[in-house]
Motif scaffolding. Structure first.
Motif, short mmCIF file in Angstrom:
data_model
loop_
_atom_site.label_atom_id
_atom_site.label_comp_id
_atom_site.label_asym_id
_atom_site.label_seq_id
_atom_site.Cartn_x
_atom_site.Cartn_y
_atom_site.Cartn_z
N LEU A 1 16.11 25.91 11.97
CA LEU A 1 16.53 25.81 11.85
C LEU A 1 17.84 27.55 11.63
N LYS A 2 18.63 28.34 12.69
CA LYS A 2 18.88 29.85 12.44
C LYS A 2 20.11 29.41 12.02
N THR A 3 19.66 29.21 10.81
CA THR A 3 21.14 29.77 9.94
C THR A 3 20.92 30.94 9.65
N ARG A 4 22.78 31.40 8.62
CA ARG A 4 22.70 32.58 8.34
C ARG A 4 21.63 33.42 6.94
N ALA A 5 21.31 32.99 6.62
CA ALA A 5 20.18 33.25 6.04
C ALA A 5 18.64 31.96 5.69
N GLY A 6 18.10 32.13 5.96
CA GLY A 6 16.54 31.47 6.48
C GLY A 6 16.48 30.89 4.58
N GLY A 7 16.33 29.92 5.04
CA GLY A 7 15.60 29.08 4.20
C GLY A 7 16.93 28.44 3.15
N LYS A 8 18.30 28.52 3.43
CA LYS A 8 19.51 28.59 3.04
C LYS A 8 20.43 27.83 4.02
N LEU A 9 20.86 27.07 3.23
CA LEU A 9 22.66 26.66 4.09
C LEU A 9 23.81 27.22 3.57
N THR A 10 24.59 28.54 4.64
CA THR A 10 25.41 28.96 3.59
C THR A 10 27.20 27.72 4.76
N VAL A 11 27.13 27.32 2.90
CA VAL A 11 28.71 25.86 3.59
C VAL A 11 30.02 27.21 3.02
N GLY A 12 31.17 26.90 4.00
CA GLY A 12 32.01 27.83 3.34
C GLY A 12 33.38 26.27 3.00
N THR A 13 34.71 26.99 2.29
CA THR A 13 35.81 26.64 1.67
C THR A 13 35.90 27.58 1.79
N ASP A 14 38.02 26.57 0.93
CA ASP A 14 38.84 27.26 0.71
C ASP A 14 38.79 28.16 -0.78
N ASP A 15 39.06 29.21 -1.57
CA ASP A 15 39.79 29.64 -2.25
C ASP A 15 41.45 29.30 -3.10
N PRO A 16 42.43 28.82 -3.27
CA PRO A 16 41.40 27.35 -4.31
C PRO A 16 41.05 26.13 -3.90
N ALA A 17 39.69 25.74 -4.16
CA ALA A 17 39.31 23.89 -3.34
C ALA A 17 40.22 22.70 -4.36
N TYR A 18 41.04 22.07 -4.07
CA TYR A 18 41.84 20.88 -4.66
C TYR A 18 41.15 19.90 -4.77
N GLU A 19 41.64 19.35 -5.22
CA GLU A 19 40.93 17.49 -5.94
C GLU A 19 41.46 16.92 -4.64
N PRO A 20 41.69 15.76 -4.25
CA PRO A 20 39.58 14.84 -4.88
C PRO A 20 39.13 15.52 -4.32
#
Length: 287
Positions: free
Chosen positions: A45-64
């Protein structure tokens, strides 16, 4: 909650049906490889960093959806889904790297700082002009909320809501859920907006308000703190889908979609939904 999800109307029903057709599982091809095949492996897989999977989300990330604003802890529905997708793609927990991206930036045109982003993004035609979406990992459920002092606050079944005075915003799936699923003895109250409906709830003009689950979490957690989620209803109409967001024409879209499809088919998504949205978050299912 309007920034994340959109009202479910007859228009969005058409959008969702189109999304399902576009995201239906397919036989593996060069453009839509199987998540279990070699083309979707960690080493290819051609991910941003070889061998790693970069996942994004907001800050803050809310419950639940997340827990303690720490997406890396694997707790909360969306954090758990992200790690499950990563596992299907061959990534160990330590291979997942989280990055914070504001909601609007995540779906804006242009290069992304993530491989995929998970943050209660509703799949819409307008957003699909700027980004890719995976197939849905969650279909929004309708819920009943009530003041903690209400006669229906501890209801466990739809039958216990038959004699309740219920309300919802006009033209939404929430209103349809009242008429088609609960079928109360009295006519539901209709409001031009959820703000008007919330005021009616606070003033005791209705026993319960029907809204989608993400909105219910927000209302009871931040706006009407003396209200509670009575429970979730069986799916009704054409539900609003949440999808993982990827860069437009990302080479990962096919693999991520296949991973989500696999998690849906093997029951993982249903189990995570029950664990983090029904049990942990207190949004039990009304039977």
């Amino acid at each position: 909650m309007a920034s994340r999800s959109v009202p479910v109307t007859l228009v969005t029903a058409t959008v969702f049906l189109a999304a399902l057709v576009g995201c239906a599982p397919q036989e593996p091809t060069p453009s839509t490889p199987s998540a279990s095949g070699p083309a979707c492996g960690k080493d290819t897989l051609k991910t941003r960093a070889g061998g790693k999977l970069t996942v994004g989300t907001d800050d803050p990330a809310y419950e639940p959806w997340f827990s303690d604003n720490k997406p890396e802890n694997g707790k909360g529905f969306e954090s758990a889904v992200a790690y499950a997708v990563a596992e299907k793609l061959g990534y160990a927990r330590e291979d997942v790297v989280w990055t914070r991206v504001t909601f609007n930036n995540a779906i804006a045109p242009g290069p992304k700082t993530y491989d995929f982003d998970i943050n209660q993004f509703s799949v819409t035609d307008e957003r699909k002009k700027a980004v890719d979406f995976s197939s849905p990992y969650y279909l929004v459920r309708q819920t009943v909320i009530a003041l903690k002092t209400s006669k229906i606050a501890k209801a466990k079944s739809l039958a216990e809501l038959k004699d309740a005075k219920l309300g919802a915003q006009v033209g939404t799936t929430s209103y349809q859920a009242i008429t088609d699923v609960i079928r109360p003895t009295g006519k539901p109250q209709v409001y031009n907006s959820n703000d008007d409906a919330k005021k009616a709830l606070q003033n005791g003009q209705i026993d319960g308000l029907v809204v989608d689950l993400p909105t219910a979490f927000y209302i009871t957690g931040a706006e009407v703190t003396d209200a509670t989620i009575v429970g979730q209803m069986p799916q009704v109409g054409v539900p609003e889908p949440f999808g993982l967001v990827l860069d437009k024409d990302s080479p990962l879209t096919g693999c991520v979609t296949q991973a989500v499809d696999a998690l849906r088919n093997d029951g993982t998504l249903t189990a995570l939904e029950k664990q983090w949205l029904a049990q942990t978050a207190g949004a039990a299912e009304l039977t």
